[in-house]
Motif scaffolding. Structure first.
Motif: not given
Length: 216
Positions: A3, A6-7, A10, A68, A71
């Motif tokens: 996570l 992924q953040q 972004q 988010r 997805s």
């Protein structure tokens, strides 16, 4: 750990150069402290007498949290699927996040020419047929005295509170709007003319799909 990675990804929405116009990697929405990222950008033009004439360059900014939101619904789909079936753009329209569109004029245009064309396109798309007539008049009035010389900008901010509008003759994004229409349905209708079916800039739509899909 996944996570966190992924953040971090972004936040990696770099700026783009479209027709010599620089679209920064991030922007603050009108009348807000909320920072948005550049989702995509592209030009808008028409084929005239066998030549493609470019009228505007368009940048679409969104909250990075939109990844988010999108997805679970669209993860794993190709850019072609997202564009051909309008899957991405329908979800972006309904996503509960702020969006900001910067329109930079490459050729001169008057405010009434712009606003009348937007309302005309809303009618052609037929997605929003029950808009408040007073808000249509208000939209026309906002643009009535405006003129857009080359490299001037129009900013349109979209949120659950409605539509905000600002103008700039330079590259700086105004901090506050010059006008607002507090009607989310009307705001969605205006945004649809840009990103939904037959939106004014197919290039900006593809750019948005390519950049968002990398993180979904």
């Amino acid at each position: 750990m996944a996570l966190a990675a992924q953040q971090k990804r972004q936040l990696e929405f770099h700026g783009l150069d479209i027709e010599g116009i620089s679209f920064e990697s991030s922007a603050v929405s009108l009348g807000s402290s909320k920072k948005l990222v550049l989702g995509g950008a592209g030009n808008r033009g028409l084929e005239i007498n066998g030549k493609f004439v470019k009228f505007t360059a368009i940048g679409i900014y969104v909250e990075d949290g939109i990844v988010r939101y999108l997805s679970p619904k669209l993860g794993g789909k190709s850019v072609e699927e997202l564009c051909d079936k309008e899957l991405l753009f329908e979800e972006v329209l309904s996503a509960p996040v702020e969006k900001l569109v910067r329109v930079v004029f490459l050729l001169p245009l008057t405010g009434p020419q712009y606003s009348e064309k937007v309302l005309e396109r809303i009618g052609v798309q037929g997605l929003y047929s029950n808009l408040n007539d007073e808000h249509k008049k208000q939209f026309l009035e906002i643009f009535k005295a405006e003129n857009f010389p080359p490299r001037s900008s129009l900013y349109l901010s979209f949120s659950d509170k409605g539509l905000k509008v600002a103008f700039s003759k330079g590259d700086d994004i105004p901090e506050e709007p010059v006008a607002a229409i507090e009607d989310k349905l009307f705001a969605d209708a205006v945004l649809a003319t840009i990103i939904w079916r037959d939106g004014v800039s197919p290039a900006a739509k593809v750019s948005l799909a390519e950049r968002l899909s990398k993180y979904m």
